[in-house]
Write an enzyme that holds these catalytic residues in place. Structure first.
Site, PDB file in Angstrom:
ATOM      1  CG  HIS A   1      38.474  26.741   2.632  1.00 21.02           C
ATOM      2  ND1 HIS A   1      38.331  26.708   1.276  1.00 21.02           N
ATOM      3  CD2 HIS A   1      39.418  27.697   2.878  1.00 21.02           C
ATOM      4  CE1 HIS A   1      39.150  27.577   0.714  1.00 21.02           C
ATOM      5  NE2 HIS A   1      39.822  28.192   1.673  1.00 21.02           N
ATOM      6  CD  GLU A   2      40.333  29.162   6.358  1.00 17.32           C
ATOM      7  OE1 GLU A   2      41.588  29.101   6.318  1.00 17.32           O
ATOM      8  OE2 GLU A   2      39.674  29.890   5.593  1.00 17.32           O
TER       9      GLU A   2
ATOM     10  CG  HIS B   1      44.163  26.974   3.592  1.00 17.49           C
ATOM     11  ND1 HIS B   1      44.621  26.848   2.304  1.00 17.49           N
ATOM     12  CD2 HIS B   1      43.042  27.742   3.510  1.00 17.49           C
ATOM     13  CE1 HIS B   1      43.825  27.512   1.475  1.00 17.49           C
ATOM     14  NE2 HIS B   1      42.857  28.048   2.191  1.00 17.49           N
TER      15      HIS B   1
END
Length: 419
Positions: free
Chosen positions: A18-19, A22
């Protein structure tokens, strides 16, 4: 211990991907990413690569990517400050030392008159070895060293706030998207290895309704009671609900001809549901095809998304209960149950968790990625940013309410398990 290790690996993977979403997109659109962190709290591991510090932190409750400009700079160089400067070979400023200048004896000490580290990138001031005020050009990747803590400066064009709304939205949206990508990969692995039951007879039990009716191996079930069959679950769900009833199956034979068969469904007692279910004695053929796994994985993600929305819908109909949610304790307990079913099932379980985290993060609530996307959307409509202080307050309140919900769900999990 095995359950704890499984939880750490699964959530570590989900949070990291997920990170990373980003981080990757933010860098692609030119945003300076200061830190990529897994967990919160004290740092356990730190490694800097290029412009980003990668950290592993003590509390495994999430993660974050710290993008330049999202938070106010900790130190701003103002008139009257005395700083130490070191230089590159082209005479641009390499390091700006604030405090503890004695630890950098080679640094030039400058009393600052003016400084701009965002737009024009310069420091003007006086030093003992030069007459009059001198202007020093600052390298766009210069480091600020405060109390021996090093952090790269962030020119305005590298800050989150300088980017167009679509670039900001891309960086925020990428995190949840990667959760769906991860879920898809995990489901494909799971279905490819385990196989996907097909609406085709692989084995026929002796003296079963199917054998007595004349169904043979290789027959593909086309419809039941006139309802078309697309997958094996269409067969099982219909048959199980018809114990001791007559059922008609239309099958396609190996030579391509279709034939209709009528039989009476057997009634078999099932402990798990404490009731009789219907069976006709057919064991399904199993496909390990990669393309079938891809199609099934997309279908699985759709089913999980629909299920989540059905639960969320209960909030608006007044039928919602905390029992529909699971916190850290509940997820730990469910993971232990999944492990008892076999290691392979963990792939499917991790995929479902990844879809949950990705979709929940897209909800338009402050403190979540969806809430940030709402503010970016308002910025695009208004053609000017929302007041950062107001947005910050909204996200803080949202985060506090989210933590309160986590505590309530955790308490409910504990009551369900131990009381």
């Amino acid at each position: 211990m095995q359950t704890l290790i499984a939880i750490i690996v699964i959530f570590g993977l989900i949070i990291a991907i997920h990170e990373w979403g980003h981080l990757y997109v933010a860098k692609k659109v030119g945003i300076l990413c200061r830190e990529f962190a897994i967990g919160f709290g004290p740092k356990l591991f730190t490694k800097k690569k290029n412009e980003t510090v990668y950290t592993l932190r003590l509390l495994p409750l999430g993660g974050f990517v710290r993008m330049a400009g999202e938070d106010p700079e900790l130190v701003k160089i103002k008139p009257g400050y005395e700083v130490g400067l070191t230089f590159h070979q082209d005479d641009t400023v390499k390091e700006i030392i604030v405090n503890n200048k004695a630890k950098h004896p080679d640094a030039k000490i400058v009393s600052v008159e003016r400084a701009d580290l965002e737009h024009q990138l310069f420091i003007e001031g006086y030093s003992d070895d030069e007459d009059g005020m001198t202007r020093y050009d600052v390298h766009p990747q210069a480091d600020m060293i405060v109390d021996e803590e090093r952090e790269q400066i962030a020119p305005w064009d590298r800050q989150f706030g300088s980017k167009k709304p679509w670039k900001k939205a891309s960086a925020i949206f990428a995190g949840p998207v990667m959760n769906f990508v991860l879920a898809f990969i995990l489901f494909v692995i799971f279905f490819t290895i385990q196989g996907i039951p097909q609406p085709e007879a692989a084995n026929i039990e002796a003296d079963s309704p199917a054998e007595e009716a004349g169904i043979v191996e290789g027959d593909r079930i086309v419809s039941i009671e006139g309802d078309p069959v697309e997958e094996w679950t269409d067969v099982t769900q219909t048959i199980q609900q018809m114990p001791e009833e007559e059922v008609t199956l239309l099958v396609e034979r190996a030579d391509g001809d279709t034939e209709s068969f009528t039989m009476v469904v057997d009634a078999v007692y099932e402990d798990m549901v404490d009731a009789e279910i219907g069976q006709i004695g057919i064991e399904a053929a199993v496909s390990h095809s990669f393309m079938d796994s891809v199609v099934q994985s997309v279908s699985q993600i759709q089913e999980v998304v629909v299920l989540i929305f059905e639960v969320l819908q209960l909030i608006f109909t007044g039928q919602f209960s905390l029992d529909y949610l699971a916190g850290p304790v509940g997820i730990y307990d469910y993971t232990g149950e999944v492990m008892e079913m076999g290691t392979l099932i963990l792939f499917s379980w991790a995929g479902m968790l990844s879809v949950n985290i990705g979709l929940i993060n897209l909800l338009p609530l402050p403190a979540l990625d969806g809430g940030r996307l709402v503010f970016i959307g308002l910025e695009a409509i208004r053609r000017k940013p929302i007041d950062p202080n107001k947005e910050g307050v909204a996200h803080f309140i949202g985060f506090a309410l989210l933590m309160l919900l986590v505590l309530m769900v955790t308490w409910n999990d504990l009551n369900r398990l131990f009381m």
